[in-house]
Structures are given as C-alpha cells and as structure tokens.
Design a protein around this motif. Structure first.
Motif, PDB file in Angstrom:
ATOM      1  N   TRP A 262     -19.015 -15.718  28.130  1.00 40.03           N
ATOM      2  CA  TRP A 262     -19.088 -16.263  26.673  1.00 40.03           C
ATOM      3  C   TRP A 262     -19.095 -15.212  25.705  1.00 40.03           C
ATOM      4  CZ3 TRP A 262     -22.998 -18.711  29.820  1.00 40.03           C
ATOM      5  CH2 TRP A 262     -22.630 -20.212  30.034  1.00 40.03           C
ATOM      6  N   GLY A 263     -19.637 -13.899  25.985  1.00 36.94           N
ATOM      7  CA  GLY A 263     -19.496 -12.808  25.034  1.00 36.94           C
ATOM      8  C   GLY A 263     -18.261 -12.323  24.708  1.00 36.94           C
ATOM      9  N   LEU A 264     -17.225 -12.201  25.959  1.00 34.84           N
ATOM     10  CA  LEU A 264     -16.067 -11.728  25.594  1.00 34.84           C
ATOM     11  C   LEU A 264     -15.187 -12.912  24.781  1.00 34.84           C
ATOM     12  CD1 LEU A 264     -15.189 -10.355  29.012  1.00 34.84           C
ATOM     13  CD2 LEU A 264     -15.434  -8.853  26.798  1.00 34.84           C
ATOM     14  N   LYS A 265     -15.537 -13.951  24.972  1.00 35.83           N
ATOM     15  CA  LYS A 265     -14.647 -15.372  24.056  1.00 35.83           C
ATOM     16  C   LYS A 265     -14.918 -14.906  22.579  1.00 35.83           C
ATOM     17  CE  LYS A 265     -14.027 -18.604  27.761  1.00 35.83           C
ATOM     18  NZ  LYS A 265     -14.658 -19.944  28.331  1.00 35.83           N
ATOM     19  N   ILE A 266     -16.333 -14.640  22.469  1.00 31.83           N
ATOM     20  CA  ILE A 266     -16.677 -14.815  20.995  1.00 31.83           C
ATOM     21  C   ILE A 266     -16.262 -13.301  20.299  1.00 31.83           C
ATOM     22  CG2 ILE A 266     -18.758 -14.371  19.475  1.00 31.83           C
ATOM     23  CD1 ILE A 266     -20.450 -15.858  21.724  1.00 31.83           C
ATOM     24  N   LEU A 267     -16.219 -12.362  21.301  1.00 30.20           N
ATOM     25  CA  LEU A 267     -15.401 -11.097  20.543  1.00 30.20           C
ATOM     26  C   LEU A 267     -13.979 -11.383  20.296  1.00 30.20           C
ATOM     27  CD1 LEU A 267     -17.258  -8.386  22.814  1.00 30.20           C
ATOM     28  CD2 LEU A 267     -17.745  -9.078  20.668  1.00 30.20           C
ATOM     29  N   LYS A 268     -13.317 -11.951  20.959  1.00 32.92           N
ATOM     30  CA  LYS A 268     -12.023 -12.182  20.822  1.00 32.92           C
ATOM     31  C   LYS A 268     -11.678 -13.266  19.702  1.00 32.92           C
ATOM     32  CE  LYS A 268      -7.710 -13.339  23.482  1.00 32.92           C
ATOM     33  NZ  LYS A 268      -7.041 -13.558  24.617  1.00 32.92           N
ATOM     34  N   ARG A 269     -12.380 -14.226  19.725  1.00 31.97           N
ATOM     35  CA  ARG A 269     -12.544 -15.090  18.727  1.00 31.97           C
ATOM     36  C   ARG A 269     -12.801 -14.420  17.244  1.00 31.97           C
ATOM     37  NH1 ARG A 269     -16.345 -19.229  19.333  1.00 31.97           N
ATOM     38  NH2 ARG A 269     -15.531 -19.327  21.367  1.00 31.97           N
TER      39      ARG A 269
ATOM     40  N   VAL B  83      -7.262  -6.426  27.661  1.00 29.44           N
ATOM     41  CA  VAL B  83      -5.854  -6.748  27.600  1.00 29.44           C
ATOM     42  C   VAL B  83      -5.136  -6.497  29.213  1.00 29.44           C
ATOM     43  CG1 VAL B  83      -3.769  -5.529  26.916  1.00 29.44           C
ATOM     44  CG2 VAL B  83      -5.766  -5.428  25.571  1.00 29.44           C
ATOM     45  N   ARG B  84      -5.495  -5.543  30.044  1.00 39.22           N
ATOM     46  CA  ARG B  84      -4.832  -5.384  31.360  1.00 39.22           C
ATOM     47  C   ARG B  84      -5.810  -5.528  32.292  1.00 39.22           C
ATOM     48  NH1 ARG B  84      -0.811  -0.385  30.900  1.00 39.22           N
ATOM     49  NH2 ARG B  84       0.843  -1.220  29.421  1.00 39.22           N
ATOM     50  N   ILE B  85      -7.159  -5.779  32.081  1.00 44.00           N
ATOM     51  CA  ILE B  85      -7.964  -6.432  33.182  1.00 44.00           C
ATOM     52  C   ILE B  85      -8.567  -7.847  32.799  1.00 44.00           C
ATOM     53  CG2 ILE B  85      -8.449  -4.079  33.636  1.00 44.00           C
ATOM     54  CD1 ILE B  85     -11.411  -4.331  32.284  1.00 44.00           C
ATOM     55  N   ASN B  86      -8.865  -8.509  33.655  1.00 48.20           N
ATOM     56  CA  ASN B  86      -9.533 -10.128  33.584  1.00 48.20           C
ATOM     57  C   ASN B  86     -11.118  -9.942  33.363  1.00 48.20           C
ATOM     58  OD1 ASN B  86     -10.321 -10.197  36.276  1.00 48.20           O
ATOM     59  ND2 ASN B  86      -8.245 -10.572  36.848  1.00 48.20           N
ATOM     60  N   PRO B  87     -11.705 -10.904  33.202  1.00 50.06           N
ATOM     61  CA  PRO B  87     -13.036 -10.828  32.995  1.00 50.06           C
ATOM     62  C   PRO B  87     -13.707 -10.444  34.497  1.00 50.06           C
ATOM     63  CG  PRO B  87     -12.353 -12.714  31.754  1.00 50.06           C
ATOM     64  CD  PRO B  87     -11.128 -12.274  32.466  1.00 50.06           C
ATOM     65  N   PHE B  88     -13.116 -11.039  35.599  1.00 50.05           N
ATOM     66  CA  PHE B  88     -13.732 -10.670  36.918  1.00 50.05           C
ATOM     67  C   PHE B  88     -13.512  -9.238  37.276  1.00 50.05           C
ATOM     68  CE2 PHE B  88     -13.364 -10.403  41.489  1.00 50.05           C
ATOM     69  CZ  PHE B  88     -14.486 -10.782  41.800  1.00 50.05           C
ATOM     70  N   GLN B  89     -12.655  -8.418  36.600  1.00 46.00           N
ATOM     71  CA  GLN B  89     -12.705  -6.975  36.759  1.00 46.00           C
ATOM     72  C   GLN B  89     -13.627  -6.385  35.961  1.00 46.00           C
ATOM     73  OE1 GLN B  89      -8.199  -7.029  35.922  1.00 46.00           O
ATOM     74  NE2 GLN B  89      -7.718  -6.166  38.100  1.00 46.00           N
ATOM     75  N   HIS B  90     -13.827  -6.734  34.813  1.00 47.24           N
ATOM     76  CA  HIS B  90     -14.591  -6.430  33.709  1.00 47.24           C
ATOM     77  C   HIS B  90     -16.010  -6.469  34.172  1.00 47.24           C
ATOM     78  CE1 HIS B  90     -17.007  -6.109  29.875  1.00 47.24           C
ATOM     79  NE2 HIS B  90     -16.258  -4.960  29.818  1.00 47.24           N
ATOM     80  N   PHE B  91     -16.342  -7.592  34.851  1.00 46.06           N
ATOM     81  CA  PHE B  91     -17.644  -7.850  35.558  1.00 46.06           C
ATOM     82  C   PHE B  91     -18.082  -6.616  36.584  1.00 46.06           C
ATOM     83  CE2 PHE B  91     -19.783  -9.444  39.426  1.00 46.06           C
ATOM     84  CZ  PHE B  91     -20.952  -9.784  38.866  1.00 46.06           C
ATOM     85  N   TRP B  92     -16.943  -6.416  37.606  1.00 47.33           N
ATOM     86  CA  TRP B  92     -17.231  -5.150  38.383  1.00 47.33           C
ATOM     87  C   TRP B  92     -17.172  -3.801  37.771  1.00 47.33           C
ATOM     88  CZ3 TRP B  92     -19.339  -6.331  42.613  1.00 47.33           C
ATOM     89  CH2 TRP B  92     -19.152  -7.688  43.110  1.00 47.33           C
TER      90      TRP B  92
END
Length: 152
Positions: free
Chosen positions: A107-114, A121-130
């Motif tokens: 949710w947080g990343l969606k709010i920040l993007k919106r 950009v070049r990583i996905n939320p799963f990679q960011h989680f790690w």
C-alpha cells in the motif's frame, strides 16, 4: 507549496512526535544502531538512485531529497520503536518487520506513486521487500554486536 511536498514534510515530521514517548533509556540504548542503519540506508538509497531502482520526484527543499526525509523520518523512528518493542525476541522482530514491510510495499508504495513522491523503477515490490528485510537484519545484527561490545 505543492501537495506532494507538503505530504513529504508531513511524513518526515509526524513520526518525530512519538520520539519522546520512547523513553530516554530506549533512545540511549538503540540510538547507535538506528544512526548506523540510517547512514547505511542513505548510502543504499544513493546507490539505488544511481542504478535507477527507484525515483523520488519530490524534495523537501533543493538540498534535502525525498529519500533523506524517509530515512531520517519514518524509517528512523520506526526502527527505534520496533527495536524497543521486539528486541531480544528475534522471531517477533522478524515477523513484525515482515508485516510492516509487506504493508509498505503493497500500500505505501502505491500511495507514494499516486501522490508523485516516489516510485520503484527497475526493481519490483518483491525485490524492495528483500531490500528492506536486509536492512532490518543488519539493524538487529548491529544492535546485538553493540550490546555484546558494551557488556565487555
């Protein structure tokens, strides 16, 4: 002042209102590890910016980037709170961080993007989680080492 900038300032300032509630013993005990992980985080964010893993659209002012507001705002204070509430109970620490990081990545990343504050950009939320989990483990490991050295 634009709305994203106001929101970023709000996200930076709001967590600091809980700082006095931590108690001086907690602050003194966990501050070195929190400062350490904040400096490491700032370095990692600079690397991520250069490699275009993420992009911060909004700055607090021309000299203070959006990632700095996150590192020394919500991440800094949440690290102190999570250490206070879960330190010496590693499974609870790990579960707490997993839940917080999943919530942020979903949710947080969606709010920040919106709101045009930041986006991956070049990583996905799963990679960011790690990435976030790595930082959490580094924080806990540093605190363990710090307390071991402090006892001697």
């Amino acid at each position: 002042m634009k709305k994203p900038k106001m929101l970023l300032i709000f996200l930076f300032v709001l967590p600091w209102f809980s700082f006095p509630l931590l108690g001086w013993r907690t602050i003194i005990r966990f501050l070195p590890a929190t400062i350490f992980i904040s400096v490491i985080s700032k370095i990692l964010y600079a690397i991520g910016k250069k490699r275009k893993w993420w992009l911060f659209y909004t700055k607090v002012n021309p000299k203070i980037s959006g990632d700095t507001a996150f590192v020394f705002g919500p991440f800094f204070i949440s690290a102190l709170w999570i250490l206070k509430l879960t330190y010496s109970k590693f499974p609870l620490y790990l579960i707490t961080n997993i839940i917080v990081h999943i919530l942020f990545d979903v949710w947080g990343l969606k709010i920040l993007k919106r709101t045009r504050i930041a986006s991956l950009v070049r990583i996905n939320p799963f990679q960011h989680f790690w990435f976030l989990q790595f930082r959490a483990l580094l924080l806990y490991g540093f605190q363990l080492l710090f307390e071991k050295i402090k006892k001697k």
